[in-house]
Design an enzyme around this catalytic site. Structure first.
Site, PDB file in Angstrom:
ATOM      1  N   PRO A 119       4.966  -5.174   3.957  1.00 60.58           N
ATOM      2  CA  PRO A 119       5.588  -5.486   2.672  1.00 60.58           C
ATOM      3  C   PRO A 119       5.081  -6.805   2.082  1.00 60.58           C
ATOM      4  O   PRO A 119       4.885  -7.793   2.792  1.00 60.58           O
ATOM      5  CB  PRO A 119       7.080  -5.570   3.031  1.00 60.58           C
ATOM      6  N   ASP A 120       4.865  -6.786   0.784  1.00 62.80           N
ATOM      7  CA  ASP A 120       4.424  -7.935  -0.014  1.00 62.80           C
ATOM      8  C   ASP A 120       2.970  -8.327   0.212  1.00 62.80           C
ATOM      9  O   ASP A 120       2.480  -9.260  -0.416  1.00 62.80           O
ATOM     10  CB  ASP A 120       5.301  -9.171   0.240  1.00 62.80           C
TER      11      ASP A 120
END
Length: 481
Positions: A165-166
């Site tokens: 994530p990210d």
């Protein structure tokens, strides 16, 4: 799963962006509640997968809280509407020596009951741009070793993998050369995971609908190797409505096709998108609600699953420690949700779960010994206003990751300082949730603005990456003010 809180991304840099707040629209297939929208789970067709998602029956943060607080007034709603549902297992406490066994045990438990496990890998270097969920591997070569060990534990059945994530949507802290290196690392990681289990479904980070444009995000996905992945995921740990995310996903798919990449599908995190949208943090927002219950029956050929990537009730890192389970948050999220669909998830761990590590050894075995160490003997509680206890949360050949818990004594404190003598050859390379100063022989970490004030017996934590041998736990001194 480690009993210590696991960090989860909230893309702290996103707090500096302006958010688009949109109301979720309803469709004929929706059941509308007072504060959110839930799609009927049903058995209709979805994207490229079908089957029941795996609910881990024990060992999760919410399960531990329920076991310890069965008579709490919030327990019933948390048990019925959150603990009853499958959520992704996070691999975020970086450790080369144990991750293969952890993955193998989790995947085998899901396989034993004929269900589909979901894993979230969160160990890439410089994750969260050094924010409240900082940590991960010390460098990209060590990261690839970690990914290889994960791949060795995946088995050969369907498993959903939410990759970093990210890592693609949030790149503001990286130079052009660092972005290129991360793109190459993500391509290699995807290839490694697919080679370890050809039936694994790997999804890459596409941010969410109120962040980067679809065209921009599609370009980033292409650069990061979406061609070898199965698709992308959106809304991880965020609050954008399912309708907005589905439309955003369609735009990304179209933009990918314009770049010569076709056949990709979407996964949407619906763990907290049944209420208000808005800014990145949900720790103190009572307008958040859980969204669509997890399912592969999405009724949308472009969407493989609605997942709970971010387990509801686990904090974002602004009002509480990132990844810590907060029953007040969980109860607030669940309070007006409808009853979930019937589930056949087991209530006890299947007896076929392996009790020993897989016979295939990790790619690289660290030279250090136990990764879960008992706390050092602290001063008598109250001697210096606070105490500090240490735990090694990850280790590899030539380095380790540590976590320190600071606890106030019988009186509140407005600030704290922890100091210790460095072992031979040890240096600290990164600290999060604290401010570091060092000499050639000692390290000192002071609170940052948001975690210095502690009520009596309350705690805060900080973590660090270090070079050197972790075999000797440091003797910590804590001073409260």
């Amino acid at each position: 799963m480690s009993p210590s809180p696991r960090p989860h991304p909230r893309s702290r840099s996103r707090s500096r962006r302006r958010w688009i707040i949109a109301a979720a629209s309803t469709t004929a297939a929706c059941v509308t509640a007072a504060t959110g929208v839930w799609l009927a789970a049903g058995s209709a067709s979805a994207g490229t997968i079908s089957g029941t998602l795996y609910r881990e029956p024990s060992g999760t943060a919410v399960a531990r809280w329920l076991a310890a607080n069965p008579n709490d007034s919030r327990a019933q709603v948390i048990r019925d509407k959150i603990a009853s549902q499958p959520a992704s297992r996070w691999l975020s406490n970086f450790n080369l020596s144990t991750v293969q066994a952890e993955v193998s045990g989790y995947v085998s438990a899901a396989n034993a009951v004929g269900q589909i496990p979901a894993l979230t890998l969160y160990g890439i270097p410089n994750r969260d741009c050094g924010g409240a969920s900082a940590g991960g591997a010390p460098d990209l070569p060590t990261y690839q070793t970690w990914v290889s060990n994960i791949a060795a534990g995946l088995g050969n059945r369907t498993v959903l993998i939410v990759l970093e994530p990210d890592s693609i949507a949030l790149q503001t802290c990286l130079s052009a050369a660092e972005i290129a290196a991360r793109d190459a690392a993500l391509r290699q990681a995807t290839t490694t995971l697919k080679a370890g289990n050809p039936n694994a479904k790997v999804y890459m980070d596409a941010g969410h609908s109120a962040w980067n444009s679809a065209a921009d995000q599609a370009g980033r996905l292409v650069n990061s190797g979406i061609a070898v992945a199965d698709g992308f995921y959106t809304n991880a740990s965020n609050f954008q409505s399912t309708d907005r995310e589905a439309a955003y996903g369609r735009s990304i798919i179209s933009a990918l096709q314009g770049r010569g990449v076709s056949g990709k599908t979407q996964v949407i995190d619906t763990s907290r998108n049944g209420g208000a949208a808005g800014d990145w943090c949900g720790d103190d927002n009572t307008d958040r609600r859980i969204g669509q219950y997890p399912t592969t029956a999405t009724n949308d050929a472009n969407i493989d699953a609605y997942l709970w990537i971010k387990p509801p009730g686990e904090a974002d890192g602004c009002a509480f420690q990132a990844g810590s389970f907060q029953p007040s948050l969980a109860a607030s999220l669940a309070q007006s949700a409808p009853n979930p669909p019937a589930t056949t998830a087991p209530t006890t761990m299947p007896t076929t779960v392996p009790t020993t590590a897989p016979t295939t050894p990790p790619t690289t075995a660290p030279t250090t010994t136990p990764t879960q160490r008992p706390p050092t003997d602290p001063p008598t509680l109250g001697s210096y206003g606070c105490t500090a206890t240490y735990q090694t949360t990850g280790s590899w050949n030539g380095g380790f990751q540590g976590q320190v818990t600071v606890t106030a004594a019988d009186a509140a404190i407005n600030g704290w300082t922890v100091t210790w003598t460095l072992g031979s050859g040890q240096t600290i390379s990164q600290v999060w949730n604290g401010a570091l100063t060092t000499t050639s022989t000692a390290a000192t970490v002071r609170n940052v603005a948001w975690n210095g004030s502690l009520a009596a017996r309350a705690s805060a934590q900080f973590g660090f990456l270090a070079n050197g041998n972790a075999s000797t736990a440091p003797a910590l001194l804590c001073f409260g003010s």
